[in-house]
Motif scaffolding. Structure first.
Motif, PDB file in Angstrom:
ATOM      1  N   THR A 167      -9.894  31.113  15.285  1.00  0.00           N
ATOM      2  CA  THR A 167      -9.631  32.363  16.365  1.00  0.00           C
ATOM      3  C   THR A 167      -7.800  33.165  16.210  1.00  0.00           C
ATOM      4  O   THR A 167      -7.083  32.306  16.227  1.00  0.00           O
ATOM      5  N   VAL A 168      -8.052  34.299  16.116  1.00  0.00           N
ATOM      6  CA  VAL A 168      -6.989  34.436  15.761  1.00  0.00           C
ATOM      7  C   VAL A 168      -6.088  35.844  16.580  1.00  0.00           C
ATOM      8  O   VAL A 168      -7.481  37.429  16.958  1.00  0.00           O
ATOM      9  N   TYR A 169      -4.822  35.936  17.478  1.00  0.00           N
ATOM     10  CA  TYR A 169      -4.905  36.373  18.578  1.00  0.00           C
ATOM     11  C   TYR A 169      -4.466  37.867  18.315  1.00  0.00           C
ATOM     12  O   TYR A 169      -3.212  37.852  17.063  1.00  0.00           O
ATOM     13  N   ALA A 170      -4.264  38.811  19.216  1.00  0.00           N
ATOM     14  CA  ALA A 170      -4.245  39.650  18.135  1.00  0.00           C
ATOM     15  C   ALA A 170      -2.584  39.869  18.003  1.00  0.00           C
ATOM     16  O   ALA A 170      -1.999  40.620  16.965  1.00  0.00           O
ATOM     17  N   LYS A 171      -1.272  39.286  19.045  1.00  0.00           N
ATOM     18  CA  LYS A 171      -0.491  39.146  18.509  1.00  0.00           C
ATOM     19  C   LYS A 171       0.390  38.644  17.588  1.00  0.00           C
ATOM     20  O   LYS A 171       1.413  38.870  16.550  1.00  0.00           O
ATOM     21  N   ASP A 172      -0.636  37.533  16.514  1.00  0.00           N
ATOM     22  CA  ASP A 172      -0.663  37.089  15.566  1.00  0.00           C
ATOM     23  C   ASP A 172      -1.602  37.919  14.163  1.00  0.00           C
ATOM     24  O   ASP A 172      -1.823  37.305  13.218  1.00  0.00           O
ATOM     25  N   LEU A 173      -2.315  38.752  14.840  1.00  0.00           N
ATOM     26  CA  LEU A 173      -2.800  39.914  13.325  1.00  0.00           C
ATOM     27  C   LEU A 173      -2.031  40.237  12.567  1.00  0.00           C
ATOM     28  O   LEU A 173      -2.584  40.049  11.474  1.00  0.00           O
ATOM     29  N   GLY A 174      -0.961  40.239  12.002  1.00  0.00           N
ATOM     30  CA  GLY A 174       0.641  40.820  11.416  1.00  0.00           C
ATOM     31  C   GLY A 174       1.024  39.282  10.488  1.00  0.00           C
ATOM     32  O   GLY A 174       0.892  39.649   9.341  1.00  0.00           O
ATOM     33  N   LEU A 231       2.221  28.755  12.422  1.00  0.00           N
ATOM     34  CA  LEU A 231       1.391  29.209  13.628  1.00  0.00           C
ATOM     35  C   LEU A 231       0.274  27.930  13.703  1.00  0.00           C
ATOM     36  O   LEU A 231      -0.513  27.877  12.501  1.00  0.00           O
ATOM     37  N   GLU A 232       0.194  27.866  14.854  1.00  0.00           N
ATOM     38  CA  GLU A 232      -1.034  27.142  15.424  1.00  0.00           C
ATOM     39  C   GLU A 232      -2.133  27.565  15.730  1.00  0.00           C
ATOM     40  O   GLU A 232      -1.835  28.358  17.381  1.00  0.00           O
ATOM     41  N   LEU A 233      -3.064  28.112  15.822  1.00  0.00           N
ATOM     42  CA  LEU A 233      -4.688  28.476  16.210  1.00  0.00           C
ATOM     43  C   LEU A 233      -5.374  27.364  16.017  1.00  0.00           C
ATOM     44  O   LEU A 233      -5.995  26.367  15.707  1.00  0.00           O
ATOM     45  N   PRO A 234      -6.650  27.753  17.408  1.00  0.00           N
ATOM     46  CA  PRO A 234      -7.471  27.388  17.246  1.00  0.00           C
ATOM     47  C   PRO A 234      -8.731  27.278  16.567  1.00  0.00           C
ATOM     48  O   PRO A 234      -8.798  28.322  16.315  1.00  0.00           O
ATOM     49  N   GLY A 235      -9.397  26.173  15.512  1.00  0.00           N
ATOM     50  CA  GLY A 235     -11.155  26.720  15.411  1.00  0.00           C
ATOM     51  C   GLY A 235     -11.637  25.711  15.662  1.00  0.00           C
ATOM     52  O   GLY A 235     -11.210  25.110  15.963  1.00  0.00           O
ATOM     53  N   GLU A 236     -12.466  26.303  14.724  1.00  0.00           N
ATOM     54  CA  GLU A 236     -13.982  25.792  14.916  1.00  0.00           C
ATOM     55  C   GLU A 236     -15.383  25.527  13.675  1.00  0.00           C
ATOM     56  O   GLU A 236     -15.021  26.427  12.390  1.00  0.00           O
ATOM     57  N   GLU A 259     -12.846  42.107  23.043  1.00  0.00           N
ATOM     58  CA  GLU A 259     -12.636  43.449  24.277  1.00  0.00           C
ATOM     59  C   GLU A 259     -11.932  41.879  24.891  1.00  0.00           C
ATOM     60  O   GLU A 259     -10.950  42.605  25.856  1.00  0.00           O
ATOM     61  N   GLU A 260     -12.960  41.406  25.796  1.00  0.00           N
ATOM     62  CA  GLU A 260     -12.556  40.241  26.252  1.00  0.00           C
ATOM     63  C   GLU A 260     -11.193  39.306  25.637  1.00  0.00           C
ATOM     64  O   GLU A 260     -10.398  38.748  26.668  1.00  0.00           O
ATOM     65  N   THR A 261     -11.525  38.601  24.970  1.00  0.00           N
ATOM     66  CA  THR A 261     -11.111  37.480  24.032  1.00  0.00           C
ATOM     67  C   THR A 261      -9.269  37.879  23.862  1.00  0.00           C
ATOM     68  O   THR A 261      -8.435  37.405  23.552  1.00  0.00           O
ATOM     69  N   ARG A 262      -9.645  39.116  23.807  1.00  0.00           N
ATOM     70  CA  ARG A 262      -8.861  39.486  22.223  1.00  0.00           C
ATOM     71  C   ARG A 262      -8.064  39.202  21.655  1.00  0.00           C
ATOM     72  O   ARG A 262      -7.231  39.276  21.148  1.00  0.00           O
ATOM     73  N   SER A 263      -9.213  38.769  20.889  1.00  0.00           N
ATOM     74  CA  SER A 263      -8.836  38.229  20.055  1.00  0.00           C
ATOM     75  C   SER A 263      -9.875  38.579  18.945  1.00  0.00           C
ATOM     76  O   SER A 263     -10.753  39.056  18.454  1.00  0.00           O
ATOM     77  N   ALA A 264      -9.167  38.132  17.634  1.00  0.00           N
ATOM     78  CA  ALA A 264     -10.648  38.738  15.720  1.00  0.00           C
ATOM     79  C   ALA A 264     -11.184  37.056  15.400  1.00  0.00           C
ATOM     80  O   ALA A 264     -10.119  36.264  16.039  1.00  0.00           O
ATOM     81  N   LYS A 265     -11.543  37.014  14.469  1.00  0.00           N
ATOM     82  CA  LYS A 265     -12.047  36.107  13.569  1.00  0.00           C
ATOM     83  C   LYS A 265     -11.499  36.031  12.037  1.00  0.00           C
ATOM     84  O   LYS A 265     -11.939  37.202  11.969  1.00  0.00           O
ATOM     85  N   ALA A 266     -10.804  34.724  11.576  1.00  0.00           N
ATOM     86  CA  ALA A 266     -10.842  34.656  10.364  1.00  0.00           C
ATOM     87  C   ALA A 266     -11.376  33.693   9.461  1.00  0.00           C
ATOM     88  O   ALA A 266     -11.668  32.128  10.685  1.00  0.00           O
ATOM     89  N   TYR A 267     -11.444  33.567   8.323  1.00  0.00           N
ATOM     90  CA  TYR A 267     -12.718  32.083   7.762  1.00  0.00           C
ATOM     91  C   TYR A 267     -12.322  31.459   6.653  1.00  0.00           C
ATOM     92  O   TYR A 267     -10.880  32.062   5.848  1.00  0.00           O
ATOM     93  N   GLY A 304     -11.780  39.139   9.562  1.00  0.00           N
ATOM     94  CA  GLY A 304     -12.446  40.096  10.711  1.00  0.00           C
ATOM     95  C   GLY A 304     -11.692  41.583  11.510  1.00  0.00           C
ATOM     96  O   GLY A 304     -10.672  41.049  11.544  1.00  0.00           O
ATOM     97  N   PRO A 305     -12.390  42.869  11.274  1.00  0.00           N
ATOM     98  CA  PRO A 305     -11.734  43.686  11.032  1.00  0.00           C
ATOM     99  C   PRO A 305     -11.054  44.214  12.920  1.00  0.00           C
ATOM    100  O   PRO A 305     -10.935  44.612  13.195  1.00  0.00           O
ATOM    101  N   LEU A 306     -12.356  43.379  13.363  1.00  0.00           N
ATOM    102  CA  LEU A 306     -13.006  43.667  14.760  1.00  0.00           C
ATOM    103  C   LEU A 306     -11.916  42.826  15.903  1.00  0.00           C
ATOM    104  O   LEU A 306     -11.551  41.578  16.134  1.00  0.00           O
ATOM    105  N   VAL A 307     -11.518  42.993  17.228  1.00  0.00           N
ATOM    106  CA  VAL A 307     -10.686  42.761  18.140  1.00  0.00           C
ATOM    107  C   VAL A 307     -11.583  42.301  19.850  1.00  0.00           C
ATOM    108  O   VAL A 307     -12.332  44.063  19.673  1.00  0.00           O
TER     109      VAL A 307
END
Length: 514
Positions: free
Chosen positions: A366-373, A179-184, A405-413, A400-403
């Motif tokens: 940036t982990v979108y809500a549909k990919d949190l699993g 699965l490809e996700l954007p990162g910084e 409201e606007e981006t509907r995504s969480a952060k992972a490191y 991160g445990p939070l999603v």
């Protein structure tokens, strides 16, 4: 008859023969819509039947063989005739053997369907094979053979090697779906220090600038602070008070034991001693919280040891001993922010420096809500910065445990080693997360896949022959792709520069008509 008349008669005869030949060729039936023609047939002059197929005769008995694929998978349809009349298909027993490269033989049986016989198997692509037809009609057996070639080219090993063509053997492989996700790339917040003085003062020395490397405990700036002098004065006075309280207690304890003084005076002196000890500890902790070293604290006053008589009075303080405040680096790193200059008056919460350890940075994903699993702590990932052409591997350290409201995504490191300093904060990256790893019974190299007609193919090698083999493909990890059908383990194929083979087949005018 003179010579002139003879020549004229001969010309008329030749013209008539040419005209008859043209009419005969023009009267042949065209290929029926949805069936194959005869290009590639070993016999260029194969006779065609009324349905556009190949017509074979044995006396008065004839069969017309077509491959029909309009709206259905390719199938043989065979029409039977006796002289010019159609034969009831039920009276004909028919089989066809298809001999392909590599020794594979497809045996096809037939049954009646309408006014023709239909094969019981799909004629798999490519339609390149030697065909053997066996027919029984009213006690008489007939046999015919023909060949047709499609998507095939002959190339010696020397020519293939010169073209950079490499050969591999199809076999099992581990396929990782990703699965490809954007990162910084960002600073590792666990390795960043904002350095504040913790008291006000005037900057007298600045020893480090932007980009300078620092070691933990190294002095990077010096300020002159009256607050520090006041804190040191409180500590010195607390030590002196402790000395006095201790001597008073020793004296009162001796008098009380000799019954000279009252117990009340003894208890009062002991209380004063306890208070002096507490005051001294508080003053000491204040200096420690300001970063004053133990060596410097010891220089402020000589602690009493044993009897008060052994106490020594310290020498006078040197110039600015009490006001000099050294700012030290709390960790190894690089100065990435500097906000002070000599002579500047600063407050206790002023952000003087920011020091970061860049030997390990974070990739913020940036982990979108549909990919949190899919993205979980401990999962292996690959990070690539296409702009610089660099890659790194690591593991997800935190999700991160939070999603938002606007981006509907969480952060992972992800921790990324950065000893060479290639990974710069602010750099955009692409993160590949391994979703699943599964063993594929048959797989081929991704670079071997070519598009031939509307197929995805590899070019299978048989001696000096290469033939396009249509494949049904499954999952891919960018290096290998799973083969669901069309190829078996152990077959050899062109894994690199297979476009050379495709080009040669194109030059040969490969066609799907037969």
């Amino acid at each position: 008859m003179n010579l002139k008349n003879t020549i004229m008669i001969a010309a008329v005869v030749v013209t008539g023969l040419v005209t008859a030949l043209f009419i005969t060729r023009a009267d042949k039936p065209s290929v029926a819509n949805g069936s194959h023609g005869d290009a590639g047939d070993a016999e260029e002059n194969t006779v065609k039947g009324p349905h556009g197929g190949k017509l074979f005769s044995d006396g008065d008995f004839r069969v017309e063989v077509t491959i029909y694929e309009k709206g259905v998978p390719p199938q043989f349809r065979v029409y039977a005739f006796e002289k010019e009349n159609k034969v009831n298909p039920e009276e004909v027993k028919l089989t066809i053997d298809l001999h392909r490269l590599g020794g594979r033989v497809d045996k096809i049986s037939f049954r009646k369907e309408g006014d023709y016989l239909r094969g019981d198997k799909v004629v798999e692509e490519p339609h390149s094979f030697d065909v053997k037809i066996f027919a029984d009609y009213r006690g008489k057996s007939s046999k015919w053979e023909y060949s047709q070639v499609e998507g095939r080219v002959e190339m010696s090993q020397e020519v293939a090697a010169a073209g950079g063509i490499e050969i591999k053997t199809a076999g099992p492989a581990s396929i990782r779906t990703t699965l490809e996700l954007p990162g910084e790339i960002v600073l590792n917040k666990n390795r960043v220090a904002h350095i504040v003085p913790r008291l006000s003062g005037v900057v007298t020395e600045v020893r480090k600038n932007l980009g300078d490397r620092v070691r933990k405990g190294e002095v990077i700036a010096v300020i002159d602070s009256r607050e520090l002098a006041e804190a040191k004065r409180e500590y010195i006075e607390s030590v002196h008070r402790l000395h006095f309280a201790q001597s008073s207690f020793v004296r009162e304890e001796g008098l009380w034991k000799k019954r000279v003084s009252a117990e009340e005076d003894y208890l009062a002196s002991r209380h004063n001693l306890e208070e002096a000890e507490i005051t001294k500890q508080v003053a000491l902790q204040k200096l420690v919280s300001l970063g004053v070293s133990a060596v410097e604290v010891k220089m402020l006053s000589v602690e009493p040891e044993g009897d008060v008589i052994q106490h020594e009075v310290r020498v006078p303080f040197s110039n600015k001993t009490l006001t000099r405040y050294e700012i030290t680096a709390p960790l190894d790193g690089v100065v990435i922010e500097k906000n002070i200059s000599i002579g500047e008056a600063i407050k206790e919460d002023f952000d003087m420096f920011v020091v970061a350890d860049l030997s390990i940075v974070w990739c913020e994903i940036t982990v979108y809500a549909k990919d949190l699993g899919t993205v979980k702590a401990g999962q292996r990932i690959n990070v690539e910065a296409a702009a610089l052409g660099i890659k790194s591997a690591g593991k997800v350290s935190f999700v991160g445990p939070l999603v938002g409201e606007e981006t509907r995504s969480a952060k992972a490191y992800v921790d990324i080693p950065n000893h060479k300093g290639e990974w710069r904060p602010g750099l955009f990256a692409t993160v590949s997360v391994v979703q699943e790893e599964k063993k594929a019974p048959v797989a081929v190299a991704v670079e071997a896949i070519q598009t031939f007609r509307d197929w995805s193919v590899v070019f299978v090698r048989y001696g000096n022959l290469f033939e396009a083999r249509p494949l049904e493909l499954g999952r891919s990890d960018g290096q290998y792709v799973e083969v669901l059908s069309g190829l078996t383990a152990g077959e050899q194929y062109a894994s690199r520069n297979s476009f050379v083979i495709k080009a040669d087949i194109g030059k040969a005018g490969a066609t799907h008509d037969h």
